[in-house]
Motif scaffolding. Structure first.
Motif, PDB file in Angstrom:
ATOM      1  N   GLU A  26      -2.048  -1.640  -4.063  1.00  0.00           N
ATOM      2  CA  GLU A  26      -3.163  -0.888  -4.273  1.00  0.00           C
ATOM      3  C   GLU A  26      -2.921  -0.044  -5.564  1.00  0.00           C
ATOM      4  O   GLU A  26      -3.708   1.063  -5.847  1.00  0.00           O
ATOM      5  N   ARG A  60      -8.305   1.798   0.387  1.00  0.00           N
ATOM      6  CA  ARG A  60      -8.030   0.512  -0.131  1.00  0.00           C
ATOM      7  C   ARG A  60      -7.844  -0.523   0.902  1.00  0.00           C
ATOM      8  O   ARG A  60      -8.012  -1.800   0.722  1.00  0.00           O
ATOM      9  N   GLY A  84       0.991  -1.108   0.115  1.00  0.00           N
ATOM     10  CA  GLY A  84       0.042  -0.181   0.054  1.00  0.00           C
ATOM     11  C   GLY A  84       0.845   1.333   0.061  1.00  0.00           C
ATOM     12  O   GLY A  84       2.014   1.176   0.198  1.00  0.00           O
TER      13      GLY A  84
END
Lengths: 337, 337
Positions: B247, B197, B182
DNA sequence: CTGTTAGCGCTTTCAA
DNA sequence: TTGAAAGCGCTAACAG
């Protein structure tokens, strides 16, 4: 309601002319007076109305940036560099994205930049005489990035030389049957590189005594799919090439995909070279020609601003160097994957 | 010297007020008069000076577009869409590229858009209260793309829902040990997606009764290299994941590279899902979540213009759908390579 | 060093 | 339906 210059003048106890001078840093303002004005302006959170200033002064502090696309790597990098340089110089950036042939026609027809910019920057557009003339009618300096024209300020790379280096690399590896995947120069949205890169390709072949074979030169869109389709045509040839020079990295990506789908290996069966050193080129392990995009953007912007400011006399053409980056798509030993 | 409104008035034999009205298409101008004015204007190749018009009317016919980057896929697509919509509506696009944390601070400090735009469009920036307040001080409508805030006009996708779909796809394939790559939410240039997300990732795991394992959530830059480094950390784990949700597609590319360099196969050893459906995702054979970027850009621009024009009353939040695109990075059978 | 004043080229009341 | 005239908020002579 936002403060006006009169509010500042009143608060500072001076005339509006003095406020104007002090705020713009003009000479001939007593230090003490300037301080009073600055303090008053800060207190009122005053900024001059750009439109009033532009109307009165005739200067727009704006440059128009014209690009055929914004969502392609090269142009995004250009905008990034130009924006930074303009912002630092206190200029606004008015963006004009042509988008397609229709948008391009409309642009040169309407000339939406008229009366609103101090300078124009054109990025990698192939312009015809009428278009150059329309630009000239703007009567403001025009900077060219990625192309040149006598009488115009420009910054670019030597596409011929870069393409030569790419193809020389292939010939030095022993390749003699080398395909070219190029941009369609008849495309109304075509930009400058295709013509030059093709010349470089032919030059490098000539250096090793290879005559150009029209069947090995295929054209298409400057995109991944365009490169893929072009590569398919090359692979379908009775006597297909052992190496391919693609005029852009994105076209090269499409070529790599096409070669692999045909059950062949890169570089063992087909070696591939691109052009640009796109941000993903290392990831794709693509041999390519690196061009300094940000440097071109900064160079042309700085010189264009200098011309707009009245410095710098005659328009010069600056050529920045390119560099061969060898990776696994031509040389397994150089693979970074 | 370019023609002014007075030249047109003289040639058409009317007052400048009538010229102004006729040219702007206002009612209450006799058809014959309008024709005379139009003819005269065409003959003199007249266009109104935008600065004079802006000063007099108070309208700038300009919208400021603020992006953290221009050279990343998502933002380039946004600018492309917004530019087209604005141009069609006769608006200028003033581009503000924040670039880095310093540029961002300077921007909100100076507020260079002050007094020069009718509306502002913010693309996917995480804003704090002070920044929202600074925007509010502009006293012009503000549109948000990729984020929402009560009282503001916005268009976005449901990042939570998209991430859920991505991770659900992995759990439906039987994966239970799923890593997350991420964006670092502490990055001053971070944009909105990372937080959401991650939530979607956790939700989807919870649906199949898997507790979140902090070791499986690694953060980094939203770039290829950032994704690569994050993936390396996941692979170095004592009990590495069998699947990874990145992500962004670019982070996923880095992850694919890292997995392959570790001598493992995608998807057999490690399945990978990205997010965006970047232009090169099909080429990379990456399973991903497609988001409609151009549609978001067009939607927010149209509604922002409507608000600026005084139509459309209360600010609404529009959420556009995302879509799972299954490719070879999770399912060999779906491979397009 | 500072203030006065005349515009820059439009749009917009207001009157006719 | 049209015109006259008053600004919009500055900059740039010019005078002092």
């Amino acid at each position: 309601m936002a403060a006006s210059i009169e509010d500042v003048a009143r608060l500072a106890g001076v005339s509006i002319a003095t406020v104007s001078r002090a705020l713009r840093g003009l000479p001939d303002v007593a230090a003490a007076t300037r301080d009073r004005v600055l303090t008053a302006a800060a207190e009122l959170d005053y900024v001059a109305s750009p439109f009033a200033a532009r109307l009165a002064s005739g200067r727009t502090a704006t440059v128009g940036v014209v690009v055929p696309f914004v969502n392609r790597w090269f142009f995004a990098e250009v905008i990034d560099g130009v924006e930074a340089a303009l912002r630092k110089a206190g200029f606004d950036l008015l963006l004009y994205n042509l988008g397609d042939a229709e948008g391009r026609d409309r642009f040169f027809d309407v000339m939406p930049m008229r009366k609103r910019v101090d300078a124009v920057l054109i990025a990698s557009l192939v312009l015809d005489d009428a278009e150059f003339e329309a630009l000239g009618a703007l009567s403001c300096p025009v900077g060219l990035l990625g192309l040149e024209r006598p009488g115009f300020l420009s910054t670019r790379i030597d596409d011929v030389c870069g393409a030569q280096a790419a193809v020389r690399h292939l010939t030095s590896l022993g390749h003699r049957r080398i395909g070219l995947i190029g941009g369609d120069t008849d495309d109304p949205m075509s930009f400058t590189p295709p013509l030059r890169r093709r010349d470089g390709y032919r030059d490098a072949l000539a250096e090793v005594g290879v005559d150009p074979d029209p069947a090995l030169e295929v054209l298409g869109y400057f995109t991944i799919d365009g490169g893929g389709e072009a590569a398919n045509r090359l692979l379908a040839l009775p006597d297909p090439p052992t190496a391919i020079f693609a005029e852009s990295d994105e076209m090269a990506y499409g070529a790599i995909r096409a070669v692999r789908r045909a059950g062949l290996r890169v570089p063992e069966d087909v070696a591939i070279v691109g052009f640009d050193d796109h941000v993903t080129a290392a990831l794709m392990d693509l041999t390519t020609i690196r061009q300094p995009v940000t440097e071109q953007a900064l160079d042309i912007t700085a010189r264009l601003l200098a011309v707009a400011a009245g410095d710098e006399a005659n328009p010069t053409d600056v050529v920045l160097p390119t560099q061969l980056i060898v990776r696994g798509s031509t040389d397994p030993a150089a693979s970074v994957a």
